[in-house]
Design a protein around this motif. Structure first.
Motif, short mmCIF file in Angstrom:
data_model
loop_
_atom_site.label_atom_id
_atom_site.label_comp_id
_atom_site.label_asym_id
_atom_site.label_seq_id
_atom_site.Cartn_x
_atom_site.Cartn_y
_atom_site.Cartn_z
N GLU A 245 0.83 -1.20 0.00
CA GLU A 245 0.00 0.00 0.00
C GLU A 245 0.87 1.25 0.00
OE1 GLU A 245 -3.72 1.92 2.58
OE2 GLU A 245 -2.69 0.08 3.24
N LEU A 248 2.30 1.68 -3.40
CA LEU A 248 1.28 2.09 -4.35
C LEU A 248 1.04 3.60 -4.29
CD1 LEU A 248 -0.79 1.19 -6.46
CD2 LEU A 248 -2.42 0.80 -4.60
N LEU A 249 1.08 4.18 -3.12
CA LEU A 249 0.89 5.63 -3.00
C LEU A 249 1.99 6.38 -3.73
CD1 LEU A 249 -0.20 5.88 0.78
CD2 LEU A 249 -1.63 6.17 -1.26
N GLN A 250 3.21 5.91 -3.59
CA GLN A 250 4.32 6.56 -4.29
C GLN A 250 4.17 6.41 -5.81
OE1 GLN A 250 7.92 4.95 -2.70
NE2 GLN A 250 7.58 5.76 -0.61
N ALA A 251 3.76 5.26 -6.23
CA ALA A 251 3.61 5.03 -7.68
C ALA A 251 2.50 5.89 -8.25
CB ALA A 251 3.32 3.56 -7.93
N ASN A 252 1.45 6.16 -7.47
CA ASN A 252 0.34 6.97 -7.97
C ASN A 252 0.79 8.41 -8.25
OD1 ASN A 252 -1.58 4.97 -7.96
ND2 ASN A 252 -2.24 5.35 -5.84
N LYS A 253 1.67 8.90 -7.43
CA LYS A 253 2.19 10.25 -7.67
C LYS A 253 2.91 10.31 -9.01
CE LYS A 253 2.66 11.51 -2.78
NZ LYS A 253 3.60 11.90 -1.70
N LYS A 254 3.75 9.32 -9.25
CA LYS A 254 4.48 9.31 -10.52
C LYS A 254 3.53 9.16 -11.70
CE LYS A 254 8.73 7.40 -8.59
NZ LYS A 254 9.71 6.27 -8.65
N LEU A 255 2.46 8.38 -11.53
CA LEU A 255 1.50 8.17 -12.62
C LEU A 255 0.76 9.47 -12.95
CD1 LEU A 255 -0.07 4.68 -11.75
CD2 LEU A 255 1.36 5.25 -13.72
N ASP A 256 0.46 10.27 -11.95
CA ASP A 256 -0.22 11.54 -12.20
C ASP A 256 0.63 12.44 -13.08
OD1 ASP A 256 -2.39 10.73 -10.73
OD2 ASP A 256 -1.69 11.68 -8.85
N ASN A 259 0.54 11.09 -16.60
CA ASN A 259 -0.77 11.27 -17.24
C ASN A 259 -0.89 12.65 -17.88
OD1 ASN A 259 -1.78 8.75 -16.69
ND2 ASN A 259 -2.68 9.34 -14.71
#
Length: 580
Positions: A245, A248-256, A259
């Motif tokens: 988890e 995953l939070l760190q990866a979401n930042k990079k995905l934003d 995007n």
């Protein structure tokens, strides 16, 4: 969704299999008991027949009706016998008592003793009755003893009660035993396991583990270990899930961030793709239009092809049915012709045999009188001469009539064998045709019709004799039935000649003849001038098939009203040299 207990399902399955096996074994035992009892009854019928056969045969020989009735009453009172039929030597029923089968199902004539199969709950034992007198054996009749299924069941009733009762007791005991075993070995450990599993708490995995009190069942111990291992695995998974988890939070930042960059690139390429898609849609529409047109054309061709295939199949089926019907009609006509010969020849043979029996009886009576006179020393020369003269005359009568019967039977036997066989054999044409005409004499003896045959005496040939017999039989009977319908004295002239390797036959009668319309339909199947009088219309059709197909020849007919009917037949034959 409805559920059921595993123990109940398993118990039901085991008991169902046991009940089926028990029912099967019990049924086999019952059937075995029945057939064993039935065999015993058949043996009892055979023993009773052996006991009463001699007095019953003597009573039939002496026409002693009271004695026959007494024997029949004695037999019918035996518990194993439910009915009986006693017939004389002519097949006439002398006495019939109790439960029997139709007389038509009993054999006629001399035959060996045999068991009668069960019909409608009735079975029995058939045997002929032979009376021995002065060293001679004479068939005087037959007797059939019957028993029934009810008698057999009555005998095995106690055994049935024992078999069924034993099966019920064993089944009850087995149900109790299996119920107790399943309760102690499956239901109790399963209930303990379910109670502990219900205490499962996701936030307290350590205290959610299972600890069974009964460790005797290996399967439940393995289930306990697997469940506890699952708890340990779930605990490890929770720890890994927490770490994942965070990642995953760190990866979401990079995905934003990515995007935002991709959205700009997508907007640029979307405009290009839109133009390409519009062009593809236009081309796709054109292809779909052409494809629909081709599919319609293919469907139309497939429909026409399917219809043609079905029509061809129906034609093939109709052709096969017609060929089978033609073969069956030909065989039926042969059997009908042979049946007529049997009925007539039987009546003709009975006459000389009856005369021979009468003459033999006269000789026996005169012999007994002479023997008595000799024993009493009263025999005179005149009595002896009278006896010798009467004996010679009677023996001559016997010899002539037996010779006549032998000739009739020999002629009929050969013709009958040929009509039911397509074998090729060597025959003398004139002698064979004479045998065929003689076999038809029972149908001709009450008429004044004349049949003349003109044929070389030593004309020998190798041919299918049955086809020749069927041809001449059909032609002669057609003339008698149709041509001579209103003519008491008819003439049939048959002329047979040989031309190299072919046989020429001219058949001529002086009957009422046919008009041109009837002559055109003469060889058509089912054409007859006696449609409402039982005529089949197959006689001349079969003749034409035999000549053209079996003999590979030709046939034609000529006729006019009141001018008779003339057949001209020609076919190849393998002729034999009479000097060989």
């Amino acid at each position: 969704m409805s559920t059921s207990s595993i123990s109940k399902s398993l118990l039901t399955s085991v008991l169902s299999v046991y009940f089926v096996l028990t029912l099967l074994v019990t049924s086999i035992q019952v059937v075995g008991e029945y057939f064993d009892t039935k065999s015993v009854l058949i043996q009892e019928l055979q023993n009773q027949q052996s006991t009463f056969s001699y007095p019953l045969a003597r009573s039939l020989w002496e026409y002693n009706s009271p004695q026959i009735d007494a024997i029949a009453d004695g037999l019918i009172n035996i518990p194993a016998i439910a009915g009986l039929i006693i017939r004389d030597d002519t097949g006439k029923v002398v006495i019939e008592l109790g439960q029997t089968i139709p007389i038509s199902q009993l054999p006629n004539g001399p035959t060996e003793a045999f068991e009668l199969n069960e019909r409608d709950g009735v079975f029995g034992y058939f045997s002929t009755l032979v009376f021995e007198f002065s060293g001679d054996s004479t068939l005087v009749g037959d007797v059939t003893l019957f028993s029934t299924r009810d008698i057999a069941i009555e005998r095995i009733k106690v055994s049935l009660y024992f078999i069924i009762g034993s099966a019920l007791i064993k089944s009850t005991f087995l149900i109790l035993l299996f119920s107790l075993a399943f309760s102690r070995m499956l239901n109790r450990p399963m209930a303990d396991l379910i109670d502990q599993i219900k205490n499962f708490r996701l936030d307290d995995l350590e205290h959610s583990k299972v600890h069974l009190r009964d460790q005797r069942n290996t399967e439940f111990v393995l289930l306990e270990q697997a469940y506890n291992q699952l708890i340990d695995t779930l605990y490890d998974y929770q720890e890994g899930l927490q770490q994942t988890e965070q990642q995953l939070l760190q990866a979401n930042k990079k995905l934003d961030e990515q995007n935002n960059i991709l959205e700009q690139e997508v907007a640029r390429k979307t405009s290009n793709i839109t133009r390409i898609v519009i062009d593809l849609e236009r081309r796709k529409h054109e292809l779909e239009t052409r494809q629909d047109s081709l599919e319609n054309e293919i469907r139309q061709r497939q429909a026409v092809e399917s219809e043609l295939r079905k029509t061809n199949q129906r034609l093939q089926t109709s052709l096969s049915a017609l060929e089978r019907a033609q073969d069956q009609l030909l065989e039926s006509e042969k059997m009908a012709s042979l049946g007529g010969l049997v009925a007539g020849i039987t009546h003709d043979v009975n006459t000389p045999i009856g005369v021979s029996v009468t003459a033999a009886t006269l000789i026996r009576d005169r012999l007994l009188d002479t023997e008595q006179a000799l024993h009493n020393r009263e025999l005179t020369q005149t009595q002896l001469e009278t006896f010798l003269a009467q004996g010679k005359e009677a023996l001559n009568v016997v010899e002539r009539n037996l010779a006549r019967a032998s000739d009739l039977i020999s002629s009929f036997k050969q013709v009958a064998v040929d009509q039911t066989s397509e074998a090729t054999r060597d025959i003398n044409i004139k002698a064979y045709l004479t045998d065929v005409i003689q076999a038809l004499q029972p149908q001709l003896r009450h008429t004044e019709h004349r049949i003349s045959v003109s044929c070389p005496e030593h004309l020998e040939a190798r041919c299918p004799a049955g086809a020749l017999a069927q041809i001449f039989t059909n032609l002669i009977m057609n003339s008698v039935i149709h041509g001579f319908e209103a003519k008491p004295k008819g003439n049939i002239d048959i002329t047979i000649t040989r031309s190299q390797d072919r046989l020429h036959v001219i058949y001529q009668d002086n009957g009422k003849g046919l008009d041109q319309q009837q002559l055109k339909q003469l060889f058509d199947p089912f054409f007859t001038t006696k449609q409402k009088q039982g005529g089949s219309g197959l006689g001349t059709h079969i003749v034409r098939n035999l000549v053209t197909q079996t003999l590979a020849g030709e046939i034609r007919a000529e006729s006019a009203p009141n001018q008779g009917l003339r057949y001209v037949i020609e076919f190849p034959l393998t002729f034999l040299d009479p000097t060989e």
